[in-house]
Design a protein around this motif. Structure first.
Motif, PDB file in Angstrom:
ATOM      1  N   ILE B 129     -22.504  20.864  -1.743  1.00  0.00           N
ATOM      2  CA  ILE B 129     -23.955  20.641  -1.868  1.00  0.00           C
ATOM      3  C   ILE B 129     -24.683  21.966  -1.998  1.00  0.00           C
ATOM      4  CG2 ILE B 129     -25.953  19.508  -0.869  1.00  0.00           C
ATOM      5  CD1 ILE B 129     -24.318  17.643   0.463  1.00  0.00           C
ATOM      6  N   PHE B 132     -24.531  22.808  -5.522  1.00  0.00           N
ATOM      7  CA  PHE B 132     -25.474  21.902  -6.163  1.00  0.00           C
ATOM      8  C   PHE B 132     -26.907  22.415  -6.023  1.00  0.00           C
ATOM      9  CE2 PHE B 132     -27.135  17.445  -6.389  1.00  0.00           C
ATOM     10  CZ  PHE B 132     -26.663  17.224  -7.658  1.00  0.00           C
ATOM     11  N   ALA B 133     -27.249  22.846  -4.793  1.00  0.00           N
ATOM     12  CA  ALA B 133     -28.613  23.300  -4.513  1.00  0.00           C
ATOM     13  C   ALA B 133     -28.920  24.564  -5.301  1.00  0.00           C
ATOM     14  CB  ALA B 133     -28.778  23.551  -3.020  1.00  0.00           C
ATOM     15  N   SER B 136     -29.456  24.095  -8.857  1.00  0.00           N
ATOM     16  CA  SER B 136     -30.725  23.458  -9.204  1.00  0.00           C
ATOM     17  C   SER B 136     -31.857  24.480  -9.233  1.00  0.00           C
ATOM     18  CB  SER B 136     -31.050  22.338  -8.221  1.00  0.00           C
ATOM     19  OG  SER B 136     -31.383  22.873  -6.973  1.00  0.00           O
ATOM     20  N   ILE B 137     -31.659  25.626  -8.575  1.00  0.00           N
ATOM     21  CA  ILE B 137     -32.683  26.680  -8.636  1.00  0.00           C
ATOM     22  C   ILE B 137     -32.743  27.288 -10.040  1.00  0.00           C
ATOM     23  CG2 ILE B 137     -33.285  28.953  -7.725  1.00  0.00           C
ATOM     24  CD1 ILE B 137     -33.839  26.823  -5.789  1.00  0.00           C
ATOM     25  N   VAL B 139     -33.017  26.033 -12.778  1.00  0.00           N
ATOM     26  CA  VAL B 139     -34.030  25.436 -13.651  1.00  0.00           C
ATOM     27  C   VAL B 139     -35.274  26.313 -13.693  1.00  0.00           C
ATOM     28  CG1 VAL B 139     -35.279  23.338 -14.145  1.00  0.00           C
ATOM     29  CG2 VAL B 139     -33.209  23.238 -12.801  1.00  0.00           C
ATOM     30  N   ALA B 163     -36.092  18.886 -18.333  1.00  0.00           N
ATOM     31  CA  ALA B 163     -35.845  17.445 -18.285  1.00  0.00           C
ATOM     32  C   ALA B 163     -34.347  17.162 -18.274  1.00  0.00           C
ATOM     33  CB  ALA B 163     -36.502  16.774 -19.485  1.00  0.00           C
ATOM     34  N   ILE B 166     -32.702  18.224 -14.806  1.00  0.00           N
ATOM     35  CA  ILE B 166     -33.031  17.311 -13.711  1.00  0.00           C
ATOM     36  C   ILE B 166     -32.307  15.985 -13.898  1.00  0.00           C
ATOM     37  CG2 ILE B 166     -34.886  16.057 -12.589  1.00  0.00           C
ATOM     38  CD1 ILE B 166     -36.730  18.268 -13.233  1.00  0.00           C
ATOM     39  N   GLU B 169     -28.532  16.181 -13.177  1.00  0.00           N
ATOM     40  CA  GLU B 169     -28.134  16.461 -11.800  1.00  0.00           C
ATOM     41  C   GLU B 169     -27.744  15.175 -11.081  1.00  0.00           C
ATOM     42  OE1 GLU B 169     -30.995  18.653  -9.519  1.00  0.00           O
ATOM     43  OE2 GLU B 169     -30.479  20.451 -10.638  1.00  0.00           O
TER      44      GLU B 169
END
Lengths: 246, 407, 192
Positions: B129, B132-133, B136-137, B139, B163, B166, B169
């Motif tokens: 995770i 994963f986190a 996601s930054i 972006v 788009a 997100i 993910e």
């Protein structure tokens, strides 16, 4: 042992650093001396606690400052970015307390998804962010007063907890629980178990809320129309070709 | 104190390794691309000022020097702060991601030394995770860079990319959850060790999860067939249209690192990490020799996945944006959920009775997994919106020619 | 013509079958093509070491040359047809009275600016005496602009270099006439 190593390293570095006829190796000397100083500092009692404290202060300051920036800046894009920074700072504070899952989940959900969606909408709606309604606060007075009241209530309650009031016992028990399991290795499993046993009603309620929001969003998007409205065909019906076999 | 030094060494090794790997993978990609296009690719640059060519191994250094010495042009119409910060955000996020990639545990055999866990952040209980986190930054790098560029093509690229990232993910996370559920841990070490202990890789038991994860990680790394964010034919260069010099290099290297990270994750989650039958042993801790073999096996697998990424780039055309979104929400997400539910049902209701009945667990799981892939794939295909076959149709051409001649 | 005109015949692309909708045949097909080319033969010619095989050196339009006649004199008669035909105006001729009895004029100087030249071959077409021809030398380079302006001596030296590999076109035409090929009319052949 590390003390001796660091002292020897320090001596070597100092010898290289001192002005001698040849100036070669001064850079290496500086590096050695720095390493020795670091090693020695590591021997200091209470350094870890001090570092923890310093880290906490820095993270807290960053979080509060970016929160202030998030509400007070004029450009909404910058506001959203500072909001993301606030979320990151909060995640850092969680991490400092050992709550890895909470920290990471905060980043995934808030910084990674929600704020990005904010940014996305802001940029799409008003790329230049020059409209007055984007730059001005709507209810400045009300917001300030509401925020102040919230802070007041929270700090009173938390202060009461720290002082060991009626809620203090519960807080102490919570800390004991923390120490017992939640921060150990495998704390994710403990967290999951807690969420789906002790707090399952809250989790289900939260899920239901999100589901309702999702249904509402779908309803708004479709605008009450049936989603599978057939498209009008511009051709007269007799000209439409029969389904060709292929 | 030793912990700090150990961590520093690990960090230096992994960052150095990553930078070198990124540079040389660019060369590999250029060579592979050239071979696929019947060319030879860069094979000239060797040792400077000599005639020695070394199959073009000097090319990455030449590229790097070129990038560094290029003029760093900042257009006048950009938002200075974000324009400079965005590539850094993306670059840092791409590097920090590798803190949770485990290379196995090595026992040096020196008395008094605990076995060393070859991962930068060994205490990370949330491994997957965390990755994963952090990813996601990334972006933000794309979105802010595109917005700060103040250029409509860059902005289109950024909006598309946001788009896309997100959306994908979600299938990515659901595919990961299947593996996590089967293992019972979020730690990547534990996931690899579970595969090594049984000798059955997750690719055998969860092919559907692999399919979803593969597609989603292609989309997350923004490579063809999902490179809509920088599709050169429509958007000049997408979100990095206005970037040049070292900032552009940061973006490009960060994208490469995302691809490398995706490959690492695919190997760790589905292809057994460092495990290979009969070669690496199956215990969690290894001696130095075995540990080196494990790292070699691991890196070889990762390289194979990266090569697949590179070959896929020249095989399949780019998706249209509505197809991209449809694939994420209408195909990959349901397939991922089916996989997740199937794994949950297996663990909760089927595993105990079947194992009690004396059936080999791995075999049953593998058969069930591939059956599930077939059925779910067929269902998804049948439910797909009917499309038109717009390939040139030879029979149709012949029919019209006949009709004309008849007239 | 409106969309409902009777004379329009509407043709629809056929719907994709189940296999097509699963993308699988397309994915496999794409991958197969890629892999075939990955290991297939390469087209690259590693240029300075390897040279392009020019299939038809006489038809190739590379660097110019000024041909010599049997006595080693320049063939050109300074008629200016090439300079007139040149669309890039890169040919400069200074004519003078011929020292030889068989023609009235000869070029005192003959320069071609190879940087302006577009290698169209019109000069070759225009020349009535087959004096100017384009060779198959294609890697033309120099360190300055001045170096790339070829004078008469240089153009004649190009002939000396290439005459063995690429005989003069008039000689070719003679050969072709001997073989009585009806399609012997190459580019650059003398018009008569």
């Amino acid at each position: 042992m590390p003390t001796i190593v660091s002292i020897v390293l320090g001596a070597l570095g100092m010898w290289l650093l001192l002005p001698r006829p040849s100036l070669r190796g001064r850079l290496a000397g500086a590096a050695l001396a720095a390493a020795a100083a670091g090693l020695l500092a590591g021997q200091l009692p209470g350094l870890a606690a001090a570092l923890d404290q310093a880290l906490f202060s820095i993270l807290a300051a960053v979080t509060v400052a970016s929160a202030a920036a998030a509400v007070s800046l004029k450009n909404p894009v910058y506001c959203a970015i500072w909001f993301a920074m606030t979320v990151l700072g909060t995640a850092g504070l969680f991490l400092l307390q050992g709550a890895q899952f909470l920290a990471v989940a905060t980043i995934v959900v808030y910084a990674g998804a929600i704020v990005v969606t904010f940014l996305f909408v802001l940029m799409l709606a008003e790329p230049g962010a020059r409209a007055a309604y984007d730059r001005l606060s709507w209810e400045a007075m009300l917001s300030a007063v509401g925020g102040a009241m919230l802070i007041g209530v929270l700090s009173t309650v938390v202060g009461g907890l720290l002082a060991g009031g009626p809620a203090g016992a519960a807080a102490a028990r919570g800390e004991a629980e923390l120490a017992a399991g939640v921060l150990q290795d495998g704390h994710v499993a403990a967290l999951g178990r807690a969420m789906f046993t002790d707090y399952w009603i809250a989790v289900q309620a939260g899920g239901l809320l999100l589901l309702a929001a999702l249904v509402g969003a779908a309803a708004i998007v479709s605008g009450g129309r049936s989603p599978a409205a057939p498209e009008a065909d511009p051709r007269p019906p007799e000209d439409q070709p029969p389904a060709e076999e292929h | 104190m030793y912990l700090v030094i150990e961590s520093l060494i690990k960090i230096v090794v992994i960052i150095g390794g990553l930078m070198g790997a990124a540079a040389y993978l660019v060369l590999v990609e250029r060579r592979v691309a050239a071979w696929i296009q019947d060319r030879r690719g860069p094979n000239r640059v060797g040792i400077p000022l000599t005639e020695i060519r070394l199959f073009g191994l000097g090319q990455p250094i030449a590229d790097g020097v070129k990038f560094i010495f290029k003029e760093e042009f900042v257009p006048g119409h950009v938002d200075r702060l974000l324009y400079v910060a965005a590539p850094m955000v993306m670059f840092i996020a791409a590097i920090v991601l590798f803190a949770a990639i485990p290379f196995g545990t090595v026992d040096l055999g020196i008395a008094g030394w605990a076995p060393i866990n070859l991962v930068v952040a060994p205490g990370l209980d949330v491994g997957i995770i965390y990755i994963f986190a952090v990813s996601s930054i990334a972006v933000y790098g794309v979105l802010l860079g595109s917005w700060a560029s103040n250029n409509k093509y860059a902005f289109f690229g950024g909006v598309r990319s946001a788009a896309q990232l997100i959306s994908y993910e979600i299938p990515l996370g659901v595919a990961i959850l299947g593996v996590v559920l089967a293992t019972g841990s979020l730690r990547l070490e534990a996931i690899v060790e579970a595969q090594a202990a049984t000798g059955v890789w997750n690719v055998a038991t969860q092919p559907l999860g692999l399919l979803v994860f593969l597609v989603a990680s292609f989309a997350e790394s923004g490579r063809l067939p999902f490179d809509l964010a920088e599709s050169e034919q429509e958007l000049v260069g997408g979100f990095h249209t206005e970037y040049s010099g070292i900032k552009l290099m940061m973006y490009l290297v960060a994208e490469y690192l995302h691809m490398i990270a995706g490959s690492f994750l695919i190997v760790l989650l589905f292809f057994g990490g460092w495990h290979f039958w009969g070669l690496t042993g199956d215990g969690p801790v290894a001696g130095i020799g075995v540990a080196l073999v494990r790292i070699a096996v691991f890196l070889a697998k990762v390289l194979a996945v990266i090569l697949f990424f590179m070959i896929a780039r020249w095989s399949w055309p780019r998706f249209r944006f509505d197809q991209l979104m449809g694939l994420a929400w209408k195909v990959m997400l349901p397939l991922g959920l089916v996989n997740l539910v199937a794994v949950a049902v297996w663990i909760e209701y089927l595993r105990t009775p079947l194992v009690a009945a004396g059936l080999p667990e791995g075999l049953v799981m593998a058969v069930a997994g591939w059956l599930l892939l077939g059925v779910a794939g067929l269902a998804a295909t049948a439910a797909a919106p009917s499309a038109r076959d717009n390939r040139p149709d030879r029979s149709l051409v012949a029919r019209y020619r006949d009709a004309r001649e008849a007239r | 013509m409106k969309s409902d005109d009777k004379s329009i015949r509407w043709v629809e692309e056929p719907p994709l079958g189940l296999a097509g909708r699963s993308y699988l045949p397309l994915l496999v097909g794409g991958m197969t093509t890629t892999l075939k080319h990955l290991v297939g033969p390469k087209m690259t010619v590693e240029s300075p070491e390897q040279r392009h095989a020019i299939v038809d050196p006489l038809g190739y339009r590379g660097v110019h040359r000024l041909n010599r006649d049997a006595q080693g004199r320049v063939k050109c008669v300074a008629c200016f047809l090439c300079a007139t035909a040149c669309p890039a105006h890169c040919i400069d001729i200074q004519a003078a009275e011929s020292p030889w009895p068989d023609r009235e004029k000869y070029p005192e100087s003959f320069t071609i600016d190879e940087l302006r030249c577009i290698f169209c071959g019109m000069c070759e077409e225009a020349c009535p005496v087959d004096a100017i021809e384009l060779t198959s030398l294609y890697d033309l380079s120099g360190k300055s602009r001045e170096e790339m302006i070829f004078d008469k001596a240089k153009l004649l030296s190009v002939y000396d270099q290439t005459k063995d590999a690429e005989p003069m076109r008039s000689a070719q035409a003679d050969l072709a006439a001997d073989a009585a090929r009806p399609d012997s009319g190459r580019r650059g052949e003398e018009p008569t």
